[in-house]
Scaffold this active site. Structure first.
Site, PDB file in Angstrom:
ATOM      1  N   ALA A   1      44.103 -38.026 -23.612  1.00 36.40           N
ATOM      2  CA  ALA A   1      42.615 -38.147 -23.077  1.00 36.40           C
ATOM      3  C   ALA A   1      42.485 -38.306 -21.871  1.00 36.40           C
ATOM      4  O   ALA A   1      43.356 -39.339 -20.751  1.00 36.40           O
ATOM      5  CB  ALA A   1      42.025 -38.742 -24.152  1.00 36.40           C
TER       6      ALA A   1
ATOM      7  N   ASP B   1      47.117 -47.864 -33.404  1.00 35.76           N
ATOM      8  CA  ASP B   1      47.688 -48.265 -31.732  1.00 35.76           C
ATOM      9  C   ASP B   1      47.705 -49.449 -31.190  1.00 35.76           C
ATOM     10  O   ASP B   1      46.756 -49.708 -30.149  1.00 35.76           O
ATOM     11  CB  ASP B   1      47.501 -46.692 -31.168  1.00 35.76           C
ATOM     12  CG  ASP B   1      47.870 -46.959 -30.085  1.00 35.76           C
ATOM     13  OD1 ASP B   1      49.341 -47.638 -29.736  1.00 35.76           O
ATOM     14  OD2 ASP B   1      47.862 -46.359 -28.486  1.00 35.76           O
TER      15      ASP B   1
ATOM     16  N   GLY C   1      45.138 -40.897 -19.882  1.00 40.72           N
ATOM     17  CA  GLY C   1      45.482 -41.247 -20.697  1.00 40.72           C
ATOM     18  C   GLY C   1      47.219 -40.017 -21.378  1.00 40.72           C
ATOM     19  O   GLY C   1      46.620 -39.159 -20.935  1.00 40.72           O
ATOM     20  N   ALA C   2      47.594 -40.594 -22.469  1.00 40.95           N
ATOM     21  CA  ALA C   2      48.531 -39.695 -22.762  1.00 40.95           C
ATOM     22  C   ALA C   2      47.697 -38.686 -23.386  1.00 40.95           C
ATOM     23  O   ALA C   2      48.327 -37.059 -23.119  1.00 40.95           O
ATOM     24  CB  ALA C   2      49.535 -40.146 -23.347  1.00 40.95           C
TER      25      ALA C   2
END
Ligand SMILES: Nc1ncnc2c1ncn2[C@@H]1O[C@H](COP(=O)(O)OP(=O)(O)OP(=O)(O)O)[C@@H](O)[C@H]1O
Ligand SMILES: [Mg+2]
Length: 245
Positions: free
Chosen positions: A24, A148, A21-22
């Site tokens: 993680a 989110d 992810g961005a």
């Protein structure tokens, strides 16, 4: 990867990346024989090291609190098994046989001819939209803001999904930006993020989000109306921003 554990065979982390992810990296692993997802928050080199460390810890804390709070009010979330405070990892239950709502809607629509749904597909989408509205309504009623709320952060259990009479079973994940707040503004932002996620990918089913809102309102009877007003304001702000460019 250092999982911060001595009894290595009891808590394992597979080296192969599951998802990136961005903020993680996700790995699969195990915790005393149970399958896990290990979410490791990595440092961002462009940030000042102290700020980076603070943000990472804040997001991890928010993730843990969000998962726990939702579980406490009966929303399905992965159980947290272990936290590696040095390695910034959260070892949580791997939810098996799930799709993200994003993928699931895409699969349903792919089975439809010319982008228009048949009766069965429409029914499944309606049921799903209702359940999304109920889940988000419950969360907001408890004062939990997700932060989110995209369709990739809502998972659906695909085991019994063929059966028309069973309601879709949904889980919420990815609480790194969550917090507790009873203002209508933040709840409106959650809904706006969800609306944007849905309409940007699935523009051919504009009614989906209307059903989400109706069932949200039916669940969050005490405050839903006020949140809708905020949502309207946020949409206008969004449109103005797009016009200004
Ligand atoms: N406990 C879990 N069980 C099954 N699948 C999971 C689980 N946690 C995450 N996933 C899968 O991994 C994807 C990414 O996870 P998550 O949303 O937590 O991370 P992210 O979006 O990369 O994180 P961030 O937004 O914090 O950078 C999810 O969309 C989902 O498909
Ligand atoms: Mg996510």
């Amino acid at each position: 990867m250092d999982s911060n554990v001595n009894h290595a065979s009891a808590v394992t982390v597979n080296q192969q990346l599951f998802k990136q992810g961005a903020e993680a990296r996700l790995f699969t692993g195990s915790f005393f024989g149970r399958k896990t997802i290990v979410k490791e928050r990595f440092s961002k080199k462009y940030r000042h090291p102290e700020l980076d460390e603070r943000l990472t810890k804040e997001r991890m804390r928010a993730e843990l609190k969000g998962l726990m709070r939702c579980k406490n009010i009966g929303i399905w979330t992965p159980a947290v098994y272990f936290v590696g405070s040095k390695s910034n990892t959260v070892h949580m239950e791997l939810l098996e046989n799930v799709d993200t709502v994003n993928i699931y809607i895409g699969k349903l629509l792919m089975g439809c001819v010319d982008g228009s749904c048949d009766v069965q597909c429409t029914n499944k989408l309606k049921q799903l939209a209702e359940e999304v509205g109920i889940t988000v309504g419950k969360m907001h009623l408890a004062g939990i803001i997700h932060g989110d709320l995209t369709t990739s952060n809502i998972l659906i259990d695909t085991t019994n999904v063929e059966n028309e009479s069973t309601k879709p079973k949904l889980a919420l994940i990815d609480f790194g930006l969550s917090h507790v707040d009873n203002s209508a503004e933040d709840k409106g932002v959650d809904l706006y993020v969800l609306e944007r996620a849905l309409t940007s990918t699935f523009s051919n089913i504009p009614w989906f989000f209307d059903i989400v809102l109706t069932s949200y309102r039916g669940t969050y009877t005490s405050g839903g109306e006020e949140v809708f007003k905020k949502l309207e304001e946020i949409r206008l702000r969004g449109r103005k921003r797009t016009m200004i460019g």
